[in-house]
Write a protein that holds these residues in place. Structure first.
Motif, PDB file in Angstrom:
ATOM      1  N   LEU A   1       0.958  -1.236   0.076  1.00  0.00           N
ATOM      2  CA  LEU A   1       0.042   0.020   0.047  1.00  0.00           C
ATOM      3  C   LEU A   1       0.802   1.276  -0.004  1.00  0.00           C
ATOM      4  O   LEU A   1       0.587   2.207  -0.789  1.00  0.00           O
ATOM      5  N   LEU A   2       1.846   1.355   0.936  1.00  0.00           N
ATOM      6  CA  LEU A   2       2.815   2.493   1.010  1.00  0.00           C
ATOM      7  C   LEU A   2       3.674   2.581  -0.416  1.00  0.00           C
ATOM      8  O   LEU A   2       3.741   3.786  -0.730  1.00  0.00           O
ATOM      9  N   ALA A   3       3.899   1.400  -0.970  1.00  0.00           N
ATOM     10  CA  ALA A   3       4.659   1.587  -2.435  1.00  0.00           C
ATOM     11  C   ALA A   3       3.597   2.124  -3.451  1.00  0.00           C
ATOM     12  O   ALA A   3       4.050   3.018  -4.409  1.00  0.00           O
ATOM     13  N   TYR A   4       2.297   1.665  -3.436  1.00  0.00           N
ATOM     14  CA  TYR A   4       1.519   2.376  -4.558  1.00  0.00           C
ATOM     15  C   TYR A   4       1.059   3.777  -4.337  1.00  0.00           C
ATOM     16  O   TYR A   4       0.963   4.345  -5.212  1.00  0.00           O
ATOM     17  N   LEU A   5       1.157   4.137  -3.025  1.00  0.00           N
ATOM     18  CA  LEU A   5       0.631   5.528  -2.656  1.00  0.00           C
ATOM     19  C   LEU A   5       1.943   6.329  -3.076  1.00  0.00           C
ATOM     20  O   LEU A   5       1.854   7.624  -3.399  1.00  0.00           O
ATOM     21  N   ALA A   6       3.237   6.083  -2.978  1.00  0.00           N
ATOM     22  CA  ALA A   6       4.507   6.639  -3.134  1.00  0.00           C
ATOM     23  C   ALA A   6       4.563   7.583  -4.586  1.00  0.00           C
ATOM     24  O   ALA A   6       4.644   8.711  -4.452  1.00  0.00           O
ATOM     25  N   PRO A   7       4.195   7.021  -5.837  1.00  0.00           N
ATOM     26  CA  PRO A   7       4.064   7.711  -6.805  1.00  0.00           C
ATOM     27  C   PRO A   7       3.138   8.970  -6.973  1.00  0.00           C
ATOM     28  O   PRO A   7       3.256   9.875  -7.419  1.00  0.00           O
ATOM     29  N   ALA A   8       1.926   8.693  -6.074  1.00  0.00           N
ATOM     30  CA  ALA A   8       0.930   9.761  -6.170  1.00  0.00           C
ATOM     31  C   ALA A   8       1.164  11.072  -5.385  1.00  0.00           C
ATOM     32  O   ALA A   8       0.449  11.930  -5.277  1.00  0.00           O
ATOM     33  N   ALA A   9       1.986  10.791  -4.290  1.00  0.00           N
ATOM     34  CA  ALA A   9       2.274  11.795  -3.525  1.00  0.00           C
ATOM     35  C   ALA A   9       3.084  12.832  -3.877  1.00  0.00           C
ATOM     36  O   ALA A   9       3.952  12.549  -4.857  1.00  0.00           O
ATOM     37  N   ASP A  10       3.278  13.990  -3.221  1.00  0.00           N
ATOM     38  CA  ASP A  10       4.344  14.837  -3.834  1.00  0.00           C
ATOM     39  C   ASP A  10       4.938  15.525  -2.123  1.00  0.00           C
ATOM     40  O   ASP A  10       4.483  15.347  -1.200  1.00  0.00           O
ATOM     41  N   GLY A  11       6.138  16.179  -2.462  1.00  0.00           N
ATOM     42  CA  GLY A  11       6.730  16.849  -1.464  1.00  0.00           C
ATOM     43  C   GLY A  11       7.245  15.789  -0.415  1.00  0.00           C
ATOM     44  O   GLY A  11       7.588  14.784  -0.854  1.00  0.00           O
TER      45      GLY A  11
END
Length: 89
Positions: A36-46
């Motif tokens: 889940l954390l890996a899937y979220l990483a590309p969508a996050a910023d900053g």
């Protein structure tokens, strides 16, 4: 790819275990939350993106495919579910 995923989930588990006292009696595993954390990483910023990248140990370019590799491994393991909320996988 799967080696990076397993190493990332194991590293997350180790960090959690390191926060526990030596008298603690618990079972923890990063295998359910790491994808889940890996899937979220590309969508996050900053700072959030930086923190997720550091936590997973993989670049945002490789994050989704690496997470998919771990989910695939977990799905193929008889008798194992990554997390109860993932019963749809």
């Amino acid at each position: 790819m799967i080696d990076k995923a397993v190493a990332g989930a194991n590293a997350l588990t180790r960090r959690w275990v390191d926060t526990l006292g030596s008298e603690a009696s618990v079972a923890v595993s990063g295998a359910g939350v790491w994808p889940l954390l890996a899937y979220l990483a590309p969508a996050a910023d900053g700072p959030g993106r930086d923190e997720l990248t550091a936590t997973t140990g993989v670049s945002t370019d490789d994050a989704a495919s690496t997470a998919a590799a771990l989910v695939g491994l977990l799905r193929s393991t008889p008798g194992l579910r990554a997390a109860p909320a993932w019963s749809w996988i």
